[in-house]
Enzyme design. Sequence first.
Site, mmCIF file in Angstrom:
data_model
loop_
_atom_site.group_PDB
_atom_site.id
_atom_site.type_symbol
_atom_site.label_atom_id
_atom_site.label_comp_id
_atom_site.label_asym_id
_atom_site.label_seq_id
_atom_site.Cartn_x
_atom_site.Cartn_y
_atom_site.Cartn_z
ATOM 1 N N HIS A 247 -18.343 24.204 48.056
ATOM 2 C CA HIS A 247 -19.793 24.242 48.279
ATOM 3 C C HIS A 247 -20.364 25.567 47.814
ATOM 4 O O HIS A 247 -19.632 26.543 47.638
ATOM 5 C CB HIS A 247 -20.100 24.083 49.778
ATOM 6 C CG HIS A 247 -19.636 25.270 50.577
ATOM 7 N ND1 HIS A 247 -18.321 25.472 50.941
ATOM 8 C CD2 HIS A 247 -20.313 26.352 51.058
ATOM 9 C CE1 HIS A 247 -18.206 26.604 51.618
ATOM 10 N NE2 HIS A 247 -19.404 27.163 51.696
ATOM 11 N N ASP A 249 -23.320 28.218 49.290
ATOM 12 C CA ASP A 249 -24.057 28.391 50.542
ATOM 13 C C ASP A 249 -25.555 28.189 50.279
ATOM 14 O O ASP A 249 -26.117 28.847 49.412
ATOM 15 C CB ASP A 249 -23.819 29.798 51.121
ATOM 16 C CG ASP A 249 -22.368 30.006 51.547
ATOM 17 O OD1 ASP A 249 -21.663 29.013 51.808
ATOM 18 O OD2 ASP A 249 -21.943 31.179 51.618
ATOM 19 N N HIS A 303 -17.374 27.779 46.271
ATOM 20 C CA HIS A 303 -16.198 28.328 46.944
ATOM 21 C C HIS A 303 -15.725 27.348 48.011
ATOM 22 O O HIS A 303 -16.402 26.360 48.305
ATOM 23 C CB HIS A 303 -16.498 29.724 47.531
ATOM 24 C CG HIS A 303 -17.649 29.757 48.502
ATOM 25 N ND1 HIS A 303 -18.969 29.704 48.122
ATOM 26 C CD2 HIS A 303 -17.671 29.838 49.861
ATOM 27 C CE1 HIS A 303 -19.745 29.755 49.182
ATOM 28 N NE2 HIS A 303 -18.973 29.829 50.272
ATOM 29 N N ARG A 313 -6.177 30.525 60.872
ATOM 30 C CA ARG A 313 -7.020 31.518 60.192
ATOM 31 C C ARG A 313 -8.378 31.526 60.863
ATOM 32 O O ARG A 313 -8.876 30.467 61.266
ATOM 33 C CB ARG A 313 -7.134 31.125 58.719
ATOM 34 C CG ARG A 313 -8.065 31.973 57.919
ATOM 35 C CD ARG A 313 -7.956 31.690 56.423
ATOM 36 N NE ARG A 313 -8.851 32.562 55.730
ATOM 37 C CZ ARG A 313 -10.095 32.239 55.378
ATOM 38 N NH1 ARG A 313 -10.565 31.030 55.615
ATOM 39 N NH2 ARG A 313 -10.864 33.117 54.771
HETATM 40 C C1 LIG Z 1 -27.465 25.935 56.228
HETATM 41 C C2 LIG Z 1 -26.188 25.785 56.437
HETATM 42 C C3 LIG Z 1 -25.417 24.533 56.120
HETATM 43 C C4 LIG Z 1 -23.987 24.960 56.374
HETATM 44 C C5 LIG Z 1 -24.177 25.959 57.502
HETATM 45 C C6 LIG Z 1 -25.287 26.812 57.007
HETATM 46 C C7 LIG Z 1 -24.757 27.690 55.868
HETATM 47 C C8 LIG Z 1 -23.561 27.086 55.090
HETATM 48 C C9 LIG Z 1 -23.449 25.553 55.060
HETATM 49 C C10 LIG Z 1 -21.994 24.949 54.889
HETATM 50 C C11 LIG Z 1 -20.976 25.940 55.420
HETATM 51 C C12 LIG Z 1 -21.633 24.636 53.466
HETATM 52 C C13 LIG Z 1 -20.353 23.755 53.407
HETATM 53 C C14 LIG Z 1 -20.522 22.448 54.126
HETATM 54 C C15 LIG Z 1 -20.848 22.672 55.588
HETATM 55 C C16 LIG Z 1 -21.123 21.341 56.259
HETATM 56 C C17 LIG Z 1 -19.558 23.190 56.261
HETATM 57 O O1 LIG Z 1 -18.424 22.769 55.848
HETATM 58 O O2 LIG Z 1 -19.568 23.924 57.226
HETATM 59 C C18 LIG Z 1 -22.123 23.585 55.604
HETATM 60 C C19 LIG Z 1 -22.912 23.971 56.814
HETATM 61 C C20 LIG Z 1 -23.461 22.904 57.696
HETATM 62 O O3 LIG Z 1 -24.306 22.067 57.312
HETATM 63 O O4 LIG Z 1 -23.071 22.940 58.840
HETATM 64 O O1 LIG Z 2 -13.893 30.819 56.040
HETATM 65 C C1 LIG Z 2 -14.081 31.170 54.892
HETATM 66 O O2 LIG Z 2 -13.338 31.948 54.290
HETATM 67 C C2 LIG Z 2 -15.272 30.670 54.112
HETATM 68 C C3 LIG Z 2 -16.196 29.800 54.914
HETATM 69 C C4 LIG Z 2 -17.427 29.426 54.159
HETATM 70 O O3 LIG Z 2 -17.469 29.441 52.956
HETATM 71 C C5 LIG Z 2 -18.635 29.051 54.910
HETATM 72 O O4 LIG Z 2 -18.569 28.933 56.158
HETATM 73 O O5 LIG Z 2 -19.693 28.875 54.262
HETATM 74 FE FE LIG Z 3 -19.578 29.257 52.242
#
Ligand SMILES: C=C1C[C@]23C[C@H]1CC[C@H]2[C@]1(C)CCC[C@@](C)(C(=O)O)[C@H]1[C@@H]3C(=O)O
Ligand SMILES: O=C(O)CCC(=O)C(=O)O
Ligand SMILES: [Fe+2]
Length: 381
Positions: A247, A249, A303, A313
């Site tokens: 994804h 951010d 990333h 972790r």
């Molecule tokens: C606005 C946001 C959506 C997420 C939380 C915040 C900032 C990062 C996003 C996220 C981490 C991007 C990857 C997918 C996600 C679902 C996750 O795996 O945590 C994302 C977050 C979210 O919607 O909770």
């Molecule tokens: O845990 C990590 O190293 C990355 C997590 C991440 O990319 C996120 O929470 O948006």
């Molecule tokens: Fe991220």
Amino acid sequence: MAILCTTTTTSPAEKEHEPKQDLGNDQTPPIIFNPSLLNLQNQIPNQFIWPDEEKPSIDIPELNVPFIDLSRQDSTLEASRLIAEACTKHGFFLVLNHGVSESLISEAQRLMERFFDMPLAGKQRAQRKPGESCGYASSFTGRFSTKLPWKETLSFRFSNENSGSRTVQNYFSDTLGQEFEHFGKVYQDYCEAMSSLSLKIMELLGLNLGVNRDYFRGFFEENDSIMRLNHYPPCQTPDLTLGTGPHCDPSSLTILHQDQVNGLQVFVDNQWRSILPNPKAFVVNIGDTFMALSNGIFKSCLHRAVVNRECARKSMAFFLCPKKDKVVRPPSEILEKMKTRKYPDFTWSMFLEFTQNHYRADVNTLDSFSNWVISNKKNPI
Ligand SMILES: C=C1C[C@]23C[C@H]1CC[C@H]2[C@]1(C)CCC[C@@](C)(C(=O)O)[C@H]1[C@@H]3C(=O)O
Ligand SMILES: O=C(O)CCC(=O)C(=O)O
Ligand SMILES: [Fe+2]
């Protein structure tokens, strides 16, 4: 020293990122992700198995990212040049001598361990509700039904609008009770430190984009940000799943603290690369909203986080976001030079709503969101 748990290289990223509207609306009841039971299982539930083209594989090279020493007042210009080089390419860099106290970081880490060590029912007192960006989520079992991430998270809002408004402190006491008062104080201080560090970094970013040093500091002064604690339990089949899927951010700037366990990977020059943990440093990356503010000059890069068999972790991410109703539009200095706009005007409140209710964040979030704004003729003002 970093604990290098084997993982890596991958597969082409592009085609796997078509927008998936998998928002957990199917009829099957969600499975329960309880780390203390799942981390020993040899067979993981299907919902956690990622498609072949997204599965991690072993031995990926390290990504060389610049180390920015923030203590050297004399090196502002040099720091800003190094940052700009990294941000035009992939948007990742490390900051050292950042001024955040080691004891605050280690207390924040210690409390994160305490929180995730609690029985599931205790953590669920802060359960994240559908459509909300804050709360506790064990994987995203109620929200998505496929490609579930191997992690549990606790997210909470931080507002810098009225200094002293204590959003974080109130969140812990209101949601988890008075016994979490100390948690609230520590994470309030941690978020305030992250907010000030972000504003310093914003000055350096602005310098390189040819805008007044105070411009982006001012833009984010009243930030309405999200803090997230991530726990990636060990997994007996780490090559089948991901801790956090690929994804970008959606937020503006992310300041990440990783513990000693390897896991963060960035997709650069068509291959996955590791960013090795360094407990004295913060990993900083540009998010989609800052990419839009810079009219695409600074990149928000794909990333993900991988998991491993041996060790849990933990990471802490501060997602800097503008105040909800602030219009995201590049400053005139940039637009005068570039002439064409890459993204429409929007507000963070629209983008947040898009990521929570309409789209699962991936590499295309900003483009898909831009099309959504244009086709729905959403007007931020
Ligand atoms: C606005 C946001 C959506 C997420 C939380 C915040 C900032 C990062 C996003 C996220 C981490 C991007 C990857 C997918 C996600 C679902 C996750 O795996 O945590 C994302 C977050 C979210 O919607 O909770
Ligand atoms: O845990 C990590 O190293 C990355 C997590 C991440 O990319 C996120 O929470 O948006
Ligand atoms: Fe991220």
